[in-house]
Enzyme design. Structure first.
Site, mmCIF file in Angstrom:
data_model
loop_
_atom_site.group_PDB
_atom_site.id
_atom_site.type_symbol
_atom_site.label_atom_id
_atom_site.label_comp_id
_atom_site.label_asym_id
_atom_site.label_seq_id
_atom_site.Cartn_x
_atom_site.Cartn_y
_atom_site.Cartn_z
ATOM 1 C CE LYS A 1 -4.446 -1.282 0.254
ATOM 2 N NZ LYS A 1 -5.512 -0.746 -0.605
ATOM 3 C CB SER B 1 -0.915 -8.035 -0.868
ATOM 4 O OG SER B 1 -1.780 -8.709 0.031
#
Length: 504
Positions: A51, A306
């Site tokens: 992110k 992720s």
């Protein structure tokens, strides 16, 4: 559109904050599956999640006036940490609105990076609405967690790195976890423009599969309920901007269960000695499912891990469910005679297998119900064992995929309750915050008697509760109305076979 995104990705400003993460081969997983499995290690970013790329890229493209106003976002954790880090590096103010249920590790991480945390609501949607309200009131600049071209372009730099790191070699498919779709949109846009022959496969947790629902409907839809196990991708509706890309660039959407994700977390750990969060391991779970379905051999498959932001105490639940997700544990309810030697005879029938669990409580003088967990090597072995025990004369109930059995009964020493008339069994999800249980008791306890209650804290945003409640048939309409007003997710498990076997 794809060409525009490729240009934005090539001009993205991410490396002042993010690193180029390695593309590691998962040796054990590759050998087991007969394919070359590569893991893109976004869990190694400074904030332990991809992110940071999108957040920094969007902030870097803001005007000086927008930066001076300060930035705000709503996030359950990973985008919050990314934005806080980006703002810290640029010396600007960051306000992060997070659900009250956000794991402490993520809240502490945001504060450590200088972000001002505002805790509001039990869900992302409630936090998002409050962030928008604060933006309107204070004039902050909103940095969306996924639905903005600059955020998408920042995440798309992962695809650029993958193609650069693997060079001219053939990649057959890339598996990408999906929540709001920012990561998948950025990666798929870049891949499909430069290497359209590579399959792009999106992977979602089955209880938050908003992209799968949108693809089926041909338009964005809002899920009525969202499961929070994979909290990093717990989104009710795919992004507007991301869906413009994904509807044309994703070849397939695969959904996976919580047990399959837990097994994938174990796989990632075995190969990397790192602990992925549930959202981070979702792509590995989807890849395994795809390999099994297609009987793939000798292919090169890339999975994107992720993130790795997970509370430590949640590992207990992950370890507990990993064997079931990998089809390495069978859970049975078996009826045996209530007489000396019955247990020894049963063990001789199951052969030289490890018993992972054995629960028993005396009920009557004729028969006993036992709850048993057994180590197995494959799902086919479970079916063979079930057939063998049935042929040997045992009454067997397969509970391997029964949520009440896996989440509650295996941790209870229960039995029949003949005094509990009009009892119904319910499974609830409670938000993990002070006052949640009191709210439940205030709503129901004063009207109907609670005859059974089992709660376990898994270190997640929501706790799981199993409750028996005595509700006369004449009260059912009012009772369900109260449950709906309460607002907690619930399932009526009164017809669940495990209830009749062990609890009723």
């Amino acid at each position: 559109m794809l060409e525009q995104y490729v240009k934005k990705i090539l001009n993205a400003k991410v490396y002042e904050a993010a690193i180029e993460t390695p593309l590691d081969e998962a040796t054990s997983l590759s050998n087991r599956l007969g394919n070359q499995i590569l893991i893109k290690r976004e869990d190694l970013q400074p904030v332990f999640s991809f992110k940071l790329r999108g957040a920094y890229n969007m902030v870097a493209h803001l005007t000086e006036a927008q930066k001076a106003a300060g930035v705000i976002c709503a996030s359950a954790g990973n985008h919050a940490q990314g934005l806080a880090q980006a703002a810290k590096l640029m010396g600007i103010k960051a306000i992060i609105v997070m659900p009250v249920t956000t794991p402490d590790i993520k809240v502490s991480s945001v504060r450590a990076r200088g972000g001002k945390v505002v805790l509001h609501g039990d869900s992302f949607d409630e936090a998002y609405a409050h962030a928008v309200k604060l933006q309107d009131e204070k004039g902050y600049t909103f940095v969306h967690p996924y639905d903005h071209p600059d955020v998408i372009a920042g995440q798309g730099t992962i695809a650029r790195e993958i193609l650069h790191q693997y060079g001219p070699g053939e990649i057959n498919a890339i598996f990408i976890p999906v929540g709001g779709g920012g990561l998948a949109a950025g990666v798929s846009a870049y891949i499909k423009y430069l290497r359209p022959e590579i399959k792009v496969i999106a992977v979602e947790y089955e209880e938050s599969a908003c992209l799968a629902a949108a693809m089926q409907a041909g338009k964005r839809v809002t899920l009525k309920e969202v499961g929070l196990f994979a909290d990093g991708i717990a989104v009710a509706q795919i992004g507007k901007e991301t869906f413009k890309v994904l509807k044309d660039c994703v070849d397939e959407v695969i959904t996976v269960s919580a047990d399959e994700i837990c097994a994938a977390i174990k796989d990632v750990f075995d190969d990397t000695r790192s602990v992925a969060e549930p959202a981070g391991a979702t792509s590995v779970a989807g890849m395994k499912k795809y390999v099994e379905r297609e009987s793939l051999q000798g292919k090169t498959l890339v999975t994107i891990c992720s993130g790795a932001n997970m509370n430590f105490d949640r590992l207990r639940y992950v370890a507990e469910r990993a064997d079931v997700g990998e089809h390495h544990e069978a859970i049975f309810s078996v009826t045996i005679p209530e007489k000396p030697g019955s247990f020894k005879r049963f063990i001789s029938h199951i052969g030289k297998r490890s018993v992972t669990e054995f629960n028993y409580r005396y009920n009557d003088s004729d028969n006993a119900r036992i709850f048993v967990g057994l180590k197995i090597s494959a799902d086919s072995e479970r079916e063979d064992l079930l057939t063998r025990l049935t042929n040997d004369g045992y009454e067997v109930l397969d509970l391997t995929q029964n949520e009440v059995a896996k989440g509650h009964v295996r941790h209870m020493v229960g039995g029949h309750a003949p005094q509990a008339t009009d009892e119904r069994l319910f499974r609830f999800e409670f938000p993990e915050r002070p006052g949640a249980l009191l709210k439940f008791l205030n709503a129901l306890g004063g009207h109907w008697n609670i005859s059974l209650f089992h709660y376990r804290n898994h270190g997640a945003a929501y706790g799981r509760v199993l409750s028996g409640i005595q509700v006369p048939k004449s009260d059912l309409k009012d009772f369900y109305k109260k449950l709906d007003e309460l607002g907690y997710r619930y399932w009526d498990e009164s017809d669940n076979p495990v209830y009749n076997a062990f609890l009723s």
